[in-house]
Design a protein around this motif. Structure first.
Motif, mmCIF file in Angstrom:
data_model
loop_
_atom_site.group_PDB
_atom_site.id
_atom_site.type_symbol
_atom_site.label_atom_id
_atom_site.label_comp_id
_atom_site.label_asym_id
_atom_site.label_seq_id
_atom_site.Cartn_x
_atom_site.Cartn_y
_atom_site.Cartn_z
ATOM 1 N N VAL A 378 0.841 -1.196 0.000
ATOM 2 C CA VAL A 378 0.000 0.000 0.000
ATOM 3 C C VAL A 378 0.873 1.242 0.000
ATOM 4 C CG1 VAL A 378 -1.920 -1.147 1.166
ATOM 5 C CG2 VAL A 378 -0.164 -0.003 2.532
ATOM 6 N N GLU A 379 0.274 2.346 -0.401
ATOM 7 C CA GLU A 379 0.963 3.641 -0.481
ATOM 8 C C GLU A 379 0.370 4.574 0.551
ATOM 9 O OE1 GLU A 379 3.752 6.345 -2.278
ATOM 10 O OE2 GLU A 379 3.373 4.266 -2.854
ATOM 11 N N SER A 380 1.198 5.060 1.472
ATOM 12 C CA SER A 380 0.697 5.985 2.480
ATOM 13 C C SER A 380 0.702 7.412 1.952
ATOM 14 C CB SER A 380 1.560 5.920 3.740
ATOM 15 O OG SER A 380 1.156 6.915 4.671
ATOM 16 N N PRO A 381 -0.358 8.168 2.189
ATOM 17 C CA PRO A 381 -0.283 9.616 1.942
ATOM 18 C C PRO A 381 0.662 10.235 2.970
ATOM 19 C CG PRO A 381 -2.317 9.082 3.073
ATOM 20 C CD PRO A 381 -1.657 7.768 2.764
ATOM 21 N N TYR A 382 0.986 11.506 2.769
ATOM 22 C CA TYR A 382 1.932 12.168 3.682
ATOM 23 C C TYR A 382 1.195 12.619 4.947
ATOM 24 C CZ TYR A 382 6.139 14.730 5.026
ATOM 25 O OH TYR A 382 7.271 15.160 5.679
ATOM 26 N N ILE A 383 0.712 11.644 5.716
ATOM 27 C CA ILE A 383 -0.008 11.894 6.965
ATOM 28 C C ILE A 383 0.520 10.895 7.993
ATOM 29 C CG2 ILE A 383 -2.249 12.048 8.114
ATOM 30 C CD1 ILE A 383 -3.529 12.461 5.365
ATOM 31 N N ILE A 384 1.036 11.396 9.086
ATOM 32 C CA ILE A 384 1.765 10.567 10.042
ATOM 33 C C ILE A 384 0.965 9.354 10.467
ATOM 34 C CG2 ILE A 384 2.728 10.500 12.379
ATOM 35 C CD1 ILE A 384 3.384 13.548 11.947
ATOM 36 N N ARG A 385 -0.234 9.582 11.021
ATOM 37 C CA ARG A 385 -0.942 8.459 11.626
ATOM 38 C C ARG A 385 -1.742 7.630 10.624
ATOM 39 N NH1 ARG A 385 0.940 10.813 15.969
ATOM 40 N NH2 ARG A 385 0.307 12.852 15.223
ATOM 41 N N VAL A 386 -1.852 8.088 9.382
ATOM 42 C CA VAL A 386 -2.375 7.204 8.341
ATOM 43 C C VAL A 386 -1.334 6.128 8.032
ATOM 44 C CG1 VAL A 386 -3.062 7.028 5.930
ATOM 45 C CG2 VAL A 386 -3.974 8.867 7.357
ATOM 46 N N ALA A 387 -0.060 6.524 7.962
ATOM 47 C CA ALA A 387 0.999 5.534 7.761
ATOM 48 C C ALA A 387 0.985 4.502 8.879
ATOM 49 C CB ALA A 387 2.356 6.236 7.687
ATOM 50 N N ILE A 388 0.773 4.963 10.117
ATOM 51 C CA ILE A 388 0.727 4.036 11.250
ATOM 52 C C ILE A 388 -0.524 3.171 11.193
ATOM 53 C CG2 ILE A 388 0.492 3.924 13.768
ATOM 54 C CD1 ILE A 388 2.368 6.323 13.925
ATOM 55 N N ALA A 389 -1.669 3.742 10.788
ATOM 56 C CA ALA A 389 -2.900 2.960 10.681
ATOM 57 C C ALA A 389 -2.740 1.837 9.661
ATOM 58 C CB ALA A 389 -4.064 3.867 10.298
ATOM 59 N N LEU A 390 -2.097 2.130 8.532
ATOM 60 C CA LEU A 390 -1.851 1.089 7.531
ATOM 61 C C LEU A 390 -0.926 0.012 8.095
ATOM 62 C CD1 LEU A 390 -1.434 3.378 4.383
ATOM 63 C CD2 LEU A 390 -3.372 1.866 4.900
ATOM 64 N N LEU A 391 0.068 0.447 8.876
ATOM 65 C CA LEU A 391 0.948 -0.523 9.536
ATOM 66 C C LEU A 391 0.162 -1.386 10.521
ATOM 67 C CD1 LEU A 391 4.466 -0.068 10.969
ATOM 68 C CD2 LEU A 391 2.672 -0.836 12.501
#
Length: 433
Positions: A378-391
Motif C-alpha cells: 500500500v501507499e501511504s499519503p503524507y499523513i503521520i498516523r495514516v501511515a501508522i494505521a496502515l501498519l
C-alpha cells in the motif's frame, strides 16, 4: 522513499515508554527564541522536525547542544542573529510558522515561506496566523518566495476571537502576547493536552498566563522572559497507538501514562470496538475478550459513530488509528473528521488489504469491518498516523505487507519500528523505491 516491511500476525506483548509529543516539543522549541537565557529540555525526541529546527537555530548563531540518547537539549539564544532577506525557515514543516513571533519580538522582522506545510490534510490556510501577527502590529508584504513581516517597536496587545479552535494559531497568539505591551485575550482558544503543556512551559519562562486548559486565555505581557528546565510528558498520541497495536494484534501491551485523566473520551472510543482500557499504577493496558467487535448503538437504524474535532472532542490526529480498528472489528462504523477537508481519502489503500471502507464525502468514511484481510503493498499519503494505521492493519494480518512512503512516521515517533519490534513485531525500514 522510506518503506516499512511488515511481517504480520504476531500478537504484540510487553511494556513500552512513549516519547514526547511532537506537537508540544516543536512550539516549545520555537518559544525558546523569546528568551536570551539558557534553557534545558528533557525528553526531546530524535525526530525529523526537531532536527530541522535545531539546524535553523545553529544557522542563526544560537548555542545548541543535544544528546538524543538521553533526550537532553541545551539551548541558548544569546548571540542569535536574523536577516529576513537571506535566512529562510524550514519548508515542509507546518510548525516553522511558530518561529515568526520570536523573530518579530527580537529582530522586528520575520518571514513565512511559500512552502510552509505539514501533513497533507487538505487545505491548511495561513491566513489565521497572518491575522494574528497583524493584530499584534506586524505589517505583511508579499515577496517572490514568501511573506515578509515587520514590526516597529514592541508588539502591541489586543483581544482576538478565532474562527475556530486552531492549535497553532492559539500558540502563535500566546507567543506574540508574552512580550507584548499590555494584556491580550484570546477567545475560542485551543486546549489540547499539547497546548496545555506548551502553556506550562511559557509559565516556567515567566509568562503571565491565565485560563490554561480553557477556551479563554489571558496573557499579561512582560518585559523579558527567563530560562530554566522543563521535562516533556508522554505523547498521548503514541500511548493510544501502542494500545491500539496491542488490541488489533490480539496481544497485551502496557504503556506508561502519567496523565490518565486526559483519557475518558479516548477510553470510551476504544470501547466502541470491544476494547477495554485499564489505567493502573502509571501504566495503561488494552484488554480484548475474544475478537474485536463493534458495539451496537441502542438507537435502531443508525451506525456506530466516531466523531473527531478540536479538544475536548476525540483528537482528529487519532482518527486513523480507530479507522484501523474499524477495518478489523466485526460491524460498521461511521468516522467523521470535522476539521480537515480531504483527509479521509485513503480508502483505496485499505481496499488493497481486502477491507471494505466507503468514503461518504470529504469528511466522512464508513468501515464495514470483519472482512477477510490479506497482506498487501500500500501507499501511504503524507499523513503521520495514516501511515501508522496502515501498519496496524498489516500487523494484524499473517504474511508480508509493504507500506510505501512511510517516512512521515519518523516526523513524530522516534525509534518507532525498534519499539514495536521489542513488543514482538517483525518490521523493518527499507530505503529506496
Amino acid at each position: 522513499m522510506s518503506n516499512l516491511i511488515v511481517h504480520g500476525g504476531s500478537p504484540l506483548k510487553g511494556r513500552i515508554v512513549p516519547s514526547a509529543n511532537k506537537n508540544a516539543v516543536l512550539p516549545i522549541l520555537c518559544a525558546t527564541l523569546l528568551t536570551r537565557e539558557p534553557v534545558r529540555l528533557h525528553g526531546v525526541p530524535e525526530i525529523t522536525d526537531v532536527k530541522k529546527i535545531l539546524e535553523v537555530f545553529r544557522q542563526l548563531g544560537s548555542s545548541v547542544s543535544v544528546d538524543f540518547g538521553t533526550g537532553v537539549l541545551d539551548l541558548h539564544h544569546q548571540n542569535t542573529h536574523f536577516d529576513p532577506a537571506k535566512d529562510h525557515l524550514p519548508e515542509e514543516m507546518r510548525s516553522s510558522i511558530m518561529l515568526v513571533p520570536g523573530l518579530m519580538a527580537r529582530f522586528g522582522a520575520a518571514r513565512i515561506e511559500d512552502d510552509v506545510k505539514g501533513c497533507t490534510l487538505g487545505a491548511r490556510e495561513i491566513d489565521p496566523h497572518v491575522e494574528v501577527f497583524e493584530r499584534f502590529g506586524a505589517s505583511v508584504d508579499r515577496a517572490a518566495d514568501g511573506l515578509l513581516l515587520k514590526v516597529d517597536g514592541k508588539l502591541r496587545h489586543n483581544d482576538h476571537w478565532t474562527d475556530y479552535a486552531s492549535v497553532t494559531t492559539t500558540e502563535n497568539f500566546v507567543l506574540c502576547a508574552a512580550l507584548a505591551d499590555g494584556t491580550s485575550t484570546l477567545m475560542n482558544a485551543a486546549s489540547e493536552p499539547h497546548v496545555q503543556e506548551f502553556c506550562q512551559f511559557m509559565q516556567m519562562l515567566g509568562a503571565k498566563l491565565e485560563g490554561l486548559g480553557t477556551s479563554r486565555l489571558t496573557i499579561h505581557g512582560v518585559d523579558r522572559l527567563g530560562g530554566g528546565e522543563f521535562t516533556f510528558a508522554e505523547d498521548f498520541h503514541e500511548i493510544v497507538t501502542f494500545l491500539a497495536l496491542g488490541a488489533i494484534t490480539g496481544g497485551d501491551v502496557r504503556v506508561k501514562n502519567s496523565q490518565p485523566e486526559q483519557f475518558p473520551l479516548i477510553d470510551r472510543t476504544f470501547a466502541k470496538f470491544g476494547v477495554q482500557i485499564v489505567h493502573e499504577d502509571g501504566w495503561s493496558r488494552s484488554v480484548v475478550n475474544g475478537k474485536l467487535k463493534v458495539k451496537e448503538p441502542f438507537t435502531r437504524n443508525i451506525l456506530q459513530k466516531v466523531e473527531a474535532a478540536p479538544w475536548p472532542y476525540l483528537p482528529v490526529d487519532l482518527l486513523p488509528i480507530f479507522v484501523a480498528l474499524g477495518v478489523k472489528a466485526e460491524g460498521s462504523v461511521m468516522f467523521w473528521n470535522k476539521v480537515y477537508d480531504g483527509a479521509m481519502g485513503w480508502t483505496t489503500e485499505l481496499s488493497k488489504f481486502g477491507a471494505h471502507a466507503f468514503l461518504s464525502d470529504p469528511h466522512r468514511m464508513v468501515t464495514f469491518g470483519g472482512k477477510p484481510l490479506t497482506p498487501a503493498e500500500v501507499e501511504s499519503p503524507y499523513i503521520i498516523r495514516v501511515a501508522i494505521a496502515l501498519l496496524m492493519v498489516a500487523a494484524s494480518i499473517p504474511g508480508k505487507s509493504v507500506i510505501h512512503n512511510a517516512a512521515p512516521v519518523r516526523r513524530a515517533h522516534p525509534q518507532f519500528a525498534e519499539n514495536i519490534t521489542r513488543l514482538g513485531a517483525r518490521v523493518e525500514w527499507v530505503e529506496g523505491d
